[in-house]
Design an enzyme around this catalytic site. Structure first.
Site, PDB file in Angstrom:
ATOM      1  N   HIS A  56      -9.117  -9.106  -2.249  1.00  0.00           N
ATOM      2  CA  HIS A  56      -8.158  -8.421  -1.577  1.00  0.00           C
ATOM      3  C   HIS A  56      -8.566  -8.310  -0.049  1.00  0.00           C
ATOM      4  CE1 HIS A  56      -6.637  -6.543  -5.294  1.00  0.00           C
ATOM      5  NE2 HIS A  56      -7.868  -5.985  -5.629  1.00  0.00           N
ATOM      6  N   HIS A 218      -3.275  -7.256  -7.981  1.00  0.00           N
ATOM      7  CA  HIS A 218      -4.139  -7.652  -8.969  1.00  0.00           C
ATOM      8  C   HIS A 218      -3.491  -8.882  -9.523  1.00  0.00           C
ATOM      9  CE1 HIS A 218      -5.944  -3.763  -8.612  1.00  0.00           C
ATOM     10  NE2 HIS A 218      -7.176  -4.774  -8.814  1.00  0.00           N
TER      11      HIS A 218
END
Length: 330
Positions: A56, A218
């Protein structure tokens, strides 16, 4: 799979080494862990810890710095860090007045941060935890009970970090963070999936003329697959959904974040931003501040998310307070 890596099993260790070397003036790695912390901590300040799976970037380590996080715990790709690593982060930042854990609402993260907090409290460190759940796309998912935490987490880091830097108590920092969580909403989309190094293949498939609405961070597919639309149409769909969910109306004031998912050119993000602003103006919702860039990505996924944070005088001041975090200067 084409990636500039060595052994997929060593991606995180290699990344953390490089990150720490790039920001050595501000950061240090807690020995024997994948925890990155501020080199200098303000005595007596409430500690602020966040983290989660890698992939991320710049989240979460990019928000370590004066005015934001005191430490970030770096997990494996899209995998929660372990309780023992989080525990080390808590101990590394505790200055005697407690530690606040900022956790995105994914089951593994919530459980592991809770366990780490219990370990810390057993050693006499007061710990509080808040759960960010800004993603309006889903109520429940394979990864969560309730809504997911996505890019709105960055606003929580900023507000809580600024409040802590002011010398506020743990309860006061937690209250400011919870207010931010209550007032922030996000929704994302993707044109392409991403590939986790250990998996070696894309997380889902899209035809050239397809896009996903309501993706997670994700590598999850979205809640709806449809034909690719124009920037204006996509921006309006996401923004209208957020406005409705948040109950925003004429006269409200918001901070706007247009967040790239990893492989979206800034050109496209700025085009989206223009349409979001146009829609907000049409609905007589004023914009206090705008943030455009990559804040909470999903490896090399192409796409973006829109985040709206309803602001008041306190939140506006906390957003404006100085931040020396590498990925969020103010």
């Amino acid at each position: 799979m084409k990636k500039v890596i060595n052994n997929p099993s060593n991606v995180i260790q290699d990344m953390v080494k490089g990150m720490t070397l790039a920001n050595g003036e501000q950061w240090q790695q807690v020995e024997g862990t994948n925890v990155i912390r501020r080199k200098e901590l303000s005595p007596g300040k409430v500690g602020l810890v966040s983290g989660g799976g890698s992939g991320h970037e710049p989240a979460h380590a990019g928000y370590v710095g004066k005015g934001m996080l005191d430490a970030a715990v770096v997990g494996e790709v899209f995998t929660s860090p372990t309780p023992d690593q989080i525990f080390e982060a808590i101990k590394a930042v505790d200055q005697g007045n407690g530690v606040l854990l900022v956790v995105k609402n994914y089951t593994g993260d919530v459980l592991n941060f809770e366990m780490a907090g219990e370990l810390a409290e057993a050693e006499g460190i007061r710990v509080e935890q808040i759960i960010v759940n800004d993603d309006i796309a889903v109520k429940d998912s394979d990864f969560t009970i309730g809504r997911r935490g996505i890019a709105g987490t960055v606003f929580v880091h900023k507000v809580a970090g600024a409040k802590a830097e002011q010398g506020a108590s743990l309860d006061e920092v937690k209250a400011a963070a919870e207010k931010t969580i209550n007032q922030v909403r996000s929704m994302g989309m993707a044109l392409t999936p991403c590939t986790v190094p250990d998996a070696g293949k894309p997380s889902f498939h899209l035809d050239e003329d397809e896009m996903e609405i309501g993706i997670g961070i994700h590598g999850e597919a979205g809640t709806e697959r449809k034909k690719v639309a124009t920037a204006k149409e996509i921006a309006e769909e996401l923004t209208n959904n957020i406005i409705e969910d948040a109950g925003l109306s004429a006269g409200d004031e918001v901070a706007v974040m247009i967040n790239g998912m990893g492989s979206t050119p800034e050109m496209e993000l700025f085009i989206v931003n223009g349409h979001v602003h146009d829609l907000l103006k049409e609905k007589q919702i004023s914009v206090h501040q705008t943030y455009v860039g990559e804040y909470m990505t999903s490896l090399e996924m192409a796409g973006f998310s829109v985040t709206l944070l309803k602001v008041d005088s306190e939140i506006k001041q906390l957003l404006a307070d100085a931040s020396e975090a590498v990925a969020f200067r103010a």
